[in-house]
Motif scaffolding. Structure first.
Motif, PDB file in Angstrom:
ATOM      1  N   PRO A  50       0.744  -1.314   0.275  1.00  0.00           N
ATOM      2  CA  PRO A  50      -0.097   0.019   0.127  1.00  0.00           C
ATOM      3  C   PRO A  50       0.607   1.172  -0.277  1.00  0.00           C
ATOM      4  O   PRO A  50       0.563   2.470  -0.330  1.00  0.00           O
ATOM      5  N   GLU A  51       2.307   1.166   0.492  1.00  0.00           N
ATOM      6  CA  GLU A  51       2.773   2.384   0.433  1.00  0.00           C
ATOM      7  C   GLU A  51       3.843   2.567  -0.729  1.00  0.00           C
ATOM      8  O   GLU A  51       4.538   3.542  -0.721  1.00  0.00           O
ATOM      9  N   ALA A  52       3.711   1.407  -1.559  1.00  0.00           N
ATOM     10  CA  ALA A  52       4.780   1.422  -2.654  1.00  0.00           C
ATOM     11  C   ALA A  52       4.378   2.772  -3.461  1.00  0.00           C
ATOM     12  O   ALA A  52       3.336   3.462  -3.540  1.00  0.00           O
ATOM     13  N   THR A  53       5.636   3.099  -4.176  1.00  0.00           N
ATOM     14  CA  THR A  53       5.375   4.345  -5.209  1.00  0.00           C
ATOM     15  C   THR A  53       4.837   3.619  -6.626  1.00  0.00           C
ATOM     16  O   THR A  53       5.688   2.905  -7.144  1.00  0.00           O
ATOM     17  N   VAL A  54       3.740   4.287  -7.167  1.00  0.00           N
ATOM     18  CA  VAL A  54       3.336   3.490  -8.294  1.00  0.00           C
ATOM     19  C   VAL A  54       2.683   4.744  -9.298  1.00  0.00           C
ATOM     20  O   VAL A  54       2.736   5.827  -8.694  1.00  0.00           O
ATOM     21  N   THR A  55       2.567   4.388 -10.607  1.00  0.00           N
ATOM     22  CA  THR A  55       1.952   5.497 -11.337  1.00  0.00           C
ATOM     23  C   THR A  55       0.416   4.691 -11.947  1.00  0.00           C
ATOM     24  O   THR A  55       0.545   3.485 -12.348  1.00  0.00           O
ATOM     25  N   TRP A  56      -0.564   5.482 -11.926  1.00  0.00           N
ATOM     26  CA  TRP A  56      -1.792   4.798 -12.331  1.00  0.00           C
ATOM     27  C   TRP A  56      -1.984   5.830 -13.873  1.00  0.00           C
ATOM     28  O   TRP A  56      -1.714   6.915 -13.960  1.00  0.00           O
ATOM     29  N   THR A  57      -2.504   4.839 -14.823  1.00  0.00           N
ATOM     30  CA  THR A  57      -3.322   5.578 -15.990  1.00  0.00           C
ATOM     31  C   THR A  57      -4.770   5.072 -16.252  1.00  0.00           C
ATOM     32  O   THR A  57      -5.151   4.174 -15.616  1.00  0.00           O
ATOM     33  N   ALA A  58      -5.160   5.930 -16.813  1.00  0.00           N
ATOM     34  CA  ALA A  58      -6.731   5.661 -17.070  1.00  0.00           C
ATOM     35  C   ALA A  58      -6.870   5.874 -18.621  1.00  0.00           C
ATOM     36  O   ALA A  58      -6.556   6.754 -19.266  1.00  0.00           O
ATOM     37  N   LEU A  75     -10.914   7.816  -6.471  1.00  0.00           N
ATOM     38  CA  LEU A  75     -11.809   8.489  -7.276  1.00  0.00           C
ATOM     39  C   LEU A  75     -13.038   8.853  -6.612  1.00  0.00           C
ATOM     40  O   LEU A  75     -13.796   8.117  -6.168  1.00  0.00           O
ATOM     41  N   HIS A  76     -13.194  10.092  -6.428  1.00  0.00           N
ATOM     42  CA  HIS A  76     -14.356  10.593  -5.609  1.00  0.00           C
ATOM     43  C   HIS A  76     -15.658  11.018  -6.573  1.00  0.00           C
ATOM     44  O   HIS A  76     -15.544  11.476  -7.735  1.00  0.00           O
ATOM     45  N   ASN A  77     -16.826  10.667  -6.034  1.00  0.00           N
ATOM     46  CA  ASN A  77     -17.901  10.723  -6.754  1.00  0.00           C
ATOM     47  C   ASN A  77     -17.890  10.377  -8.075  1.00  0.00           C
ATOM     48  O   ASN A  77     -18.086  11.370  -9.128  1.00  0.00           O
ATOM     49  N   VAL A  78     -17.667   9.335  -8.581  1.00  0.00           N
ATOM     50  CA  VAL A  78     -17.546   8.977  -9.884  1.00  0.00           C
ATOM     51  C   VAL A  78     -18.721   9.049 -10.749  1.00  0.00           C
ATOM     52  O   VAL A  78     -19.941   8.930 -10.380  1.00  0.00           O
ATOM     53  N   ASP A  79     -18.410   9.760 -12.087  1.00  0.00           N
ATOM     54  CA  ASP A  79     -19.335   9.613 -13.279  1.00  0.00           C
ATOM     55  C   ASP A  79     -19.158   8.727 -14.073  1.00  0.00           C
ATOM     56  O   ASP A  79     -18.107   7.996 -14.184  1.00  0.00           O
ATOM     57  N   LEU A  80     -19.904   8.573 -15.238  1.00  0.00           N
ATOM     58  CA  LEU A  80     -20.132   7.693 -16.340  1.00  0.00           C
ATOM     59  C   LEU A  80     -18.787   7.560 -17.119  1.00  0.00           C
ATOM     60  O   LEU A  80     -18.220   6.776 -17.394  1.00  0.00           O
ATOM     61  N   SER A  81     -18.355   8.830 -17.239  1.00  0.00           N
ATOM     62  CA  SER A  81     -17.276   9.071 -18.217  1.00  0.00           C
ATOM     63  C   SER A  81     -15.936   8.554 -17.493  1.00  0.00           C
ATOM     64  O   SER A  81     -14.919   8.436 -18.050  1.00  0.00           O
ATOM     65  N   GLN A  82     -16.025   8.126 -16.179  1.00  0.00           N
ATOM     66  CA  GLN A  82     -14.828   7.527 -15.321  1.00  0.00           C
ATOM     67  C   GLN A  82     -14.846   6.146 -15.620  1.00  0.00           C
ATOM     68  O   GLN A  82     -13.580   5.576 -15.183  1.00  0.00           O
ATOM     69  N   SER A  83     -15.738   5.571 -16.302  1.00  0.00           N
ATOM     70  CA  SER A  83     -15.648   4.043 -16.765  1.00  0.00           C
ATOM     71  C   SER A  83     -14.144   4.069 -17.600  1.00  0.00           C
ATOM     72  O   SER A  83     -14.038   4.859 -18.212  1.00  0.00           O
ATOM     73  N   GLN A  85     -10.200   1.627 -18.620  1.00  0.00           N
ATOM     74  CA  GLN A  85      -9.283   0.881 -18.237  1.00  0.00           C
ATOM     75  C   GLN A  85      -8.228   1.477 -17.424  1.00  0.00           C
ATOM     76  O   GLN A  85      -7.488   2.711 -17.820  1.00  0.00           O
ATOM     77  N   TYR A  86      -7.978   1.117 -16.366  1.00  0.00           N
ATOM     78  CA  TYR A  86      -6.995   1.641 -15.215  1.00  0.00           C
ATOM     79  C   TYR A  86      -5.884   0.652 -15.123  1.00  0.00           C
ATOM     80  O   TYR A  86      -6.008  -0.497 -14.828  1.00  0.00           O
ATOM     81  N   SER A  87      -4.770   1.328 -15.250  1.00  0.00           N
ATOM     82  CA  SER A  87      -3.548   0.283 -14.970  1.00  0.00           C
ATOM     83  C   SER A  87      -2.428   0.869 -14.076  1.00  0.00           C
ATOM     84  O   SER A  87      -2.517   2.000 -14.100  1.00  0.00           O
ATOM     85  N   CYS A  88      -1.995  -0.073 -13.483  1.00  0.00           N
ATOM     86  CA  CYS A  88      -0.996   0.756 -12.274  1.00  0.00           C
ATOM     87  C   CYS A  88       0.316   0.044 -12.702  1.00  0.00           C
ATOM     88  O   CYS A  88       0.586  -1.051 -12.899  1.00  0.00           O
ATOM     89  N   TYR A  89       1.561   0.849 -12.813  1.00  0.00           N
ATOM     90  CA  TYR A  89       2.839   0.748 -12.928  1.00  0.00           C
ATOM     91  C   TYR A  89       3.698   0.832 -11.786  1.00  0.00           C
ATOM     92  O   TYR A  89       3.517   1.854 -10.994  1.00  0.00           O
ATOM     93  N   GLU A  90       4.707   0.002 -11.398  1.00  0.00           N
ATOM     94  CA  GLU A  90       5.529   0.185 -10.446  1.00  0.00           C
ATOM     95  C   GLU A  90       6.486   1.222 -10.964  1.00  0.00           C
ATOM     96  O   GLU A  90       6.874   1.471 -11.862  1.00  0.00           O
ATOM     97  N   GLY A  91       6.733   1.886  -9.669  1.00  0.00           N
ATOM     98  CA  GLY A  91       7.349   3.588  -9.961  1.00  0.00           C
ATOM     99  C   GLY A  91       8.605   3.370 -10.768  1.00  0.00           C
ATOM    100  O   GLY A  91       8.501   4.148 -11.930  1.00  0.00           O
ATOM    101  N   THR A  92       9.805   2.568 -10.629  1.00  0.00           N
ATOM    102  CA  THR A  92      10.801   2.930 -11.185  1.00  0.00           C
ATOM    103  C   THR A  92      10.995   2.235 -12.598  1.00  0.00           C
ATOM    104  O   THR A  92      11.466   2.498 -13.689  1.00  0.00           O
ATOM    105  N   VAL A 100      -7.190  -2.916 -14.399  1.00  0.00           N
ATOM    106  CA  VAL A 100      -8.697  -3.501 -13.876  1.00  0.00           C
ATOM    107  C   VAL A 100      -9.818  -2.567 -14.742  1.00  0.00           C
ATOM    108  O   VAL A 100      -9.374  -1.388 -15.254  1.00  0.00           O
ATOM    109  N   ASN A 101     -10.564  -2.931 -15.166  1.00  0.00           N
ATOM    110  CA  ASN A 101     -11.741  -2.372 -16.068  1.00  0.00           C
ATOM    111  C   ASN A 101     -13.050  -1.614 -15.006  1.00  0.00           C
ATOM    112  O   ASN A 101     -13.490  -2.686 -14.324  1.00  0.00           O
ATOM    113  N   LEU A 102     -12.844  -0.425 -14.700  1.00  0.00           N
ATOM    114  CA  LEU A 102     -13.876   0.089 -14.144  1.00  0.00           C
ATOM    115  C   LEU A 102     -15.150   0.593 -14.724  1.00  0.00           C
ATOM    116  O   LEU A 102     -15.283   0.943 -15.786  1.00  0.00           O
ATOM    117  N   LYS A 103     -16.178  -0.280 -14.434  1.00  0.00           N
ATOM    118  CA  LYS A 103     -17.499   0.200 -14.744  1.00  0.00           C
ATOM    119  C   LYS A 103     -18.486   0.763 -13.899  1.00  0.00           C
ATOM    120  O   LYS A 103     -18.962   0.457 -12.922  1.00  0.00           O
TER     121      LYS A 103
END
Ligand SMILES: *[C@@H]1O[C@H](CO)[C@@H](O)[C@H](O)[C@H]1NC(C)=O
Ligand SMILES: *[C@@H]1O[C@H](CO)[C@@H](O)[C@H](O)[C@H]1NC(C)=O
Ligand SMILES: *[C@@H]1O[C@H](CO)[C@@H](O)[C@H](O)[C@H]1NC(C)=O
Ligand SMILES: *[C@@H]1O[C@H](CO)[C@@H](O)[C@H](O)[C@H]1NC(C)=O
Length: 363
Positions: A50-58, A75-83, A85-92, A100-103
């Motif tokens: 949980p404390e690792a350094t990562v980068t997220w992409t949407a 993500l706060h108060n999600v709306d439809l446009s935030q559906s 593909q979200y990807s998480c990459y290790e920092g370095t 993960v696919n957010l729907k």
């Protein structure tokens, strides 16, 4: 003999490795996170600390660090446009750690359910819809109980929100109880209705409605129609009919109920006024009135100067014209291409308006 056996072992091992790879690969591809519209969503970067350094992409766009809590994406108060593909990459190393696919959507609200017999005594159908969209794939489950037995509802293939029930017995006094459950990944919701056989009988509207002027009768219109073709047995289950008609320029219907037959002569039409006419049907004994038939238009016969009669014929029969003024036959211009056309249309408009005001004044 030892050689072929060990070769076979290799094949099995290779297959197992390949299978394992495919499984791990597809697991990675199939992560789906469903979220309800307007809620806060936290996405974990798989099993990364949980404390690792990562980068997220949407959808391949980098998200800035303000959305992060450690390695989690918030993500706060999600709306439809935030559906997406979200990807998480290790920092370095920019090594893909999780995808993960957010729907985003909503759980179904109570479905609207309706059952109706338009072909009594053959059977009835039930149809349904959700009162608001969920933005998800909803599935439906329908249960029909009659006389404490469950009966099957056959799905119409083309219309998926509808199914059909064949009566096993008619004239049953036992109620039908129908429960429909709508389900999607965010939740489910049900509606139950119960009714007796007679109350859901509602024929389709009468068909082939035709209205015609009657020669030399300036106040009459002849209306004919046919039984709805879906009504299977008119001899055993006769329908009665309801006729409504009004001049296009007056917003008040006149009604006639007819206990049998499929024709009627209107005798109190205003001379020269275009009429709109509709018919509804109901079983003589049971059920409710059908919807109105498609509207037909007709204008009573008028005595007109000889050179106008050929031209007026087109508008006297059942055209689908919707303009009140263009076809007012008394004020009809002699030649539509005449330069005086606009003036006479305007004149007929004024005359019609005066007539309307005049009649309103005396009602
Ligand atoms: C980060 O997540 C932890 C654990 O869920 C939580 O206790 C903390 O309040 C979060 N911090 C912020 C800034 O949201
Ligand atoms: C991701 O792409 C989909 C499809 O083009 C789009 O509907 C969605 O809004 C995108 N999501 C984000 C967070 O940009
Ligand atoms: C619904 O299902 C279809 C096919 O199974 C799939 O392609 C589509 O992405 C799904 N839509 C949503 C919003 O889950
Ligand atoms: C009637 O008026 C319309 C627009 O005001 C015009 O386009 C049309 O040509 C006119 N017709 C005649 C017959 O004057």
């Amino acid at each position: 003999m030892a050689f072929p056996v060990s070769a076979a072992c290799w094949v099995v091992l290779a297959a197992a490795v390949a299978l394992g790879y495919v499984q791990r690969h597809s697991q990675q591809e199939s992560h789906v996170h469903y979220a309800q519209l307007g809620t806060d969503v936290t996405l974990q970067c798989g099993s990364v600390d949980p404390e690792a350094t990562v980068t997220w992409t949407a959808n391949t766009t980098d998200l800035d660090a303000s959305h992060l809590n450690g390695s989690r994406l918030v993500l706060h108060n999600v709306d439809l446009s935030q559906s997406g593909q979200y990807s998480c990459y290790e920092g370095t190393s920019w090594h893909l750690k999780y995808r993960v696919n957010l729907k985003v959507g909503t759980p179904p609200k109570e479905p609207v359910l309706m059952c109706r017999s338009n072909n009594y005594p053959n059977g009835f159908y039930c149809s349904w819809h959700l009162p608001s969209p969920t933005y998800m794939n909803d599935t439906y489950d329908i249960t029909i109980i009659h006389d404490s037995k469950e009966i099957a509802c056959k799905k119409d293939i083309p219309a998926k929100n509808r199914c059909y029930i064949q009566y096993h017995q008619v004239f049953s006094s036992k109620k039908y109880r129908v429960t429909l459950t709508a389900t999607n990944p965010l939740g489910s919701s049900s509606t139950t209705i119960s009714f007796d056989e007679f109350s859901i009988v509602k024929p389709d509207p009468p068909e082939s409605v035709v209205a015609k002027p009657i020669a030399h009768n300036p106040r009459r219109l002849q209306v004919t129609w046919q039984y709805p073709s879906s009504w299977p047995d008119p001899d055993s289950f006769p329908l009665k009919f309801f006729l409504r008609y009004r001049p296009l320029i007056i917003d008040q219907w006149q009604h006639v109920e007819l206990s049998d037959g499929t024709s009627h002569i209107i005798t109190d039409a205003y001379a020269g006024k275009e009429y709109i006419i509709q018919v509804a049907a109901k079983d003589n004994e049971i059920g409710t009135w059908s919807d109105w038939s498609v509207a037909v238009h007709a204008t009573p016969w008028t005595e007109e100067p000889k050179h106008l009669t050929t031209e007026a014929q087109g508008t006297e029969t059942t055209t689908a014209s919707t303009s009140a003024f263009m076809v007012a036959p008394t004020a009809r211009p002699s030649d539509p291409d005449d330069a005086g056309n606009n003036a006479s249309v305007a004149l007929s408009l004024v005359v019609s308006l005066v007539l309307v005001l005049f009649s309103i004044h005396f009602i």
